[in-house]
Design a protein around this motif. Structure first.
Motif, PDB file in Angstrom:
ATOM      1  N   ARG A 274      53.138 -28.763  74.242  1.00  0.00           N
ATOM      2  CA  ARG A 274      53.225 -28.971  72.857  1.00  0.00           C
ATOM      3  C   ARG A 274      54.224 -30.345  72.727  1.00  0.00           C
ATOM      4  NH1 ARG A 274      57.199 -27.304  69.224  1.00  0.00           N
ATOM      5  NH2 ARG A 274      57.997 -25.460  71.139  1.00  0.00           N
ATOM      6  N   VAL A 275      55.462 -30.802  72.846  1.00  0.00           N
ATOM      7  CA  VAL A 275      56.371 -31.852  72.934  1.00  0.00           C
ATOM      8  C   VAL A 275      55.915 -32.890  73.486  1.00  0.00           C
ATOM      9  CG1 VAL A 275      57.918 -29.901  72.293  1.00  0.00           C
ATOM     10  CG2 VAL A 275      57.991 -30.806  74.573  1.00  0.00           C
ATOM     11  N   ASP A 276      55.558 -32.545  75.071  1.00  0.00           N
ATOM     12  CA  ASP A 276      55.311 -34.044  76.082  1.00  0.00           C
ATOM     13  C   ASP A 276      54.118 -33.897  76.751  1.00  0.00           C
ATOM     14  OD1 ASP A 276      56.505 -36.437  77.256  1.00  0.00           O
ATOM     15  OD2 ASP A 276      57.811 -35.677  79.041  1.00  0.00           O
ATOM     16  N   PRO A 277      52.966 -34.017  76.408  1.00  0.00           N
ATOM     17  CA  PRO A 277      51.951 -33.630  76.707  1.00  0.00           C
ATOM     18  C   PRO A 277      51.563 -34.896  77.783  1.00  0.00           C
ATOM     19  CG  PRO A 277      51.675 -34.554  74.444  1.00  0.00           C
ATOM     20  CD  PRO A 277      52.850 -34.164  74.844  1.00  0.00           C
ATOM     21  N   ALA A 278      52.194 -35.379  78.046  1.00  0.00           N
ATOM     22  CA  ALA A 278      51.788 -37.094  78.608  1.00  0.00           C
ATOM     23  C   ALA A 278      52.008 -36.442  80.356  1.00  0.00           C
ATOM     24  CB  ALA A 278      52.408 -38.097  78.386  1.00  0.00           C
TER      25      ALA A 278
END
Length: 306
Positions: A274-278
């Motif tokens: 959700r906050v840092d998918p990469a």
């Protein structure tokens, strides 16, 4: 310097000697400093606080190179046939010498990293640098291997940050018209923005001491709890029994720790989606290895985005 070509024309050159370069995209000085600060490997400053060195913002360096190239032209009306810059050296900088550690302080602070408070004398830092130089000289065949980290410090770096050295760009100003177009304050502001944006796209993490604590601790606990008495295992088991008092407690602590790490890693993967998918996969493995030492950085990022 000039050289006559076959067609009778000349190739004119000059030397532009910049100070330490900084700015967005610079890959030599600041990346190493930021990397060491992130790992907690900036334990001390070097030299006296009065030591000063030169820096130059990348746009100012580009300006100096353009002006120097113009100073090598021999077909400018009214300038004569011999270019003013031919064969000349020019020192260029921002024109504001400053202590290296004070220079990087705003950048490190903006990224949440600490600048060391203690100082190491130059002669002691040189001794440490020579030790690393000797070690890495012996490791020469493996210097390009990914698993071999860079040396913490080398003698050349000690001289660079621990000894005052800076130059005047007056000659470049008088002959080329060089005047820094970006002030140090503006240059550092742009550099901070670049690194803050870069940090948002990468994973945060604890210092190397947390890595050592978790990796060595879990490995020691596993060896003491499950391996037979070979090599250093009896010593590790004796130390662990001194702390945990029984094999049953030792094994339970290890299993509970593994379960906690797996649970935290799964939650980190879910939250990172959700906050840092990469970087979700990286967050999973880092949290699996470090547990809450890693998860707390992801939780902090999630709070900022909330």
């Amino acid at each position: 310097m000039l050289d006559r070509k076959k067609n009778g024309k000349f190739l004119y050159t000059c030397a532009v000697r910049p100070a330490a370069i900084y700015g967005p995209g610079e890959e030599r000085h600041l990346p190493r400093i930021v990397f060491l600060a992130k790992l907690g490997l900036l334990p001390f400053k070097i030299g006296d606080p009065s030591v000063k060195t030169d820096w130059i913002y990348v746009d100012n360096l580009v300006l100096a190179l353009i002006l120097a190239s113009m100073g090598l032209l021999d077909d400018i009306p009214g300038k004569g046939r011999h270019p003013i810059a031919a064969g000349q050296p020019y020192f260029v900088s921002d024109g504001s010498p400053i202590n290296t550690f004070e220079f990087v302080r705003p950048l490190l602070r903006s990224l949440g990293y600490d600048l060391p408070k203690t100082s190491l004398a130059v002669q002691h830092a040189l001794l440490l640098g020579r030790i690393f130089w000797a070690i890495y000289t012996m490791l020469y065949p493996w210097l390009n291997k990914w698993w071999l980290p860079q040396p913490l410090i080398l003698p050349a770096e000690v001289y660079k940050v621990g000894i005052t050295h800076y130059f005047s760009f007056l000659k470049a100003k008088e002959e080329l018209g060089y005047i820094p177009m970006v002030t140090p304050r503006e240059g550092m502001a742009a550099t901070i923005s670049y690194w803050q944006e870069k940090k948002k796209k990468s994973m945060d993490g604890p210092t190397i001491y947390a890595w050592l604590f978790c990796v060595i601790g879990m490995t020691t606990l596993f060896c003491a709890a499950y391996l037979p008495d070979i090599g250093p295992v009896p010593l590790l088991r004796g130390f662990s029994l001194f702390i945990f008092r029984s094999m049953w407690i030792m094994r339970m602590v290890f299993l509970l720790s593994v379960a906690a790490h797996i649970g935290e890693a799964a939650y980190a993967w879910h939250l990172a989606k959700r906050v840092d998918p990469a970087n979700s996969r990286g967050w999973f493995w880092q949290t699996f290895a470090l547990g809450f030492f890693s998860l707390r950085f992801l939780l902090k990022r999630a709070r900022k985005l909330a």
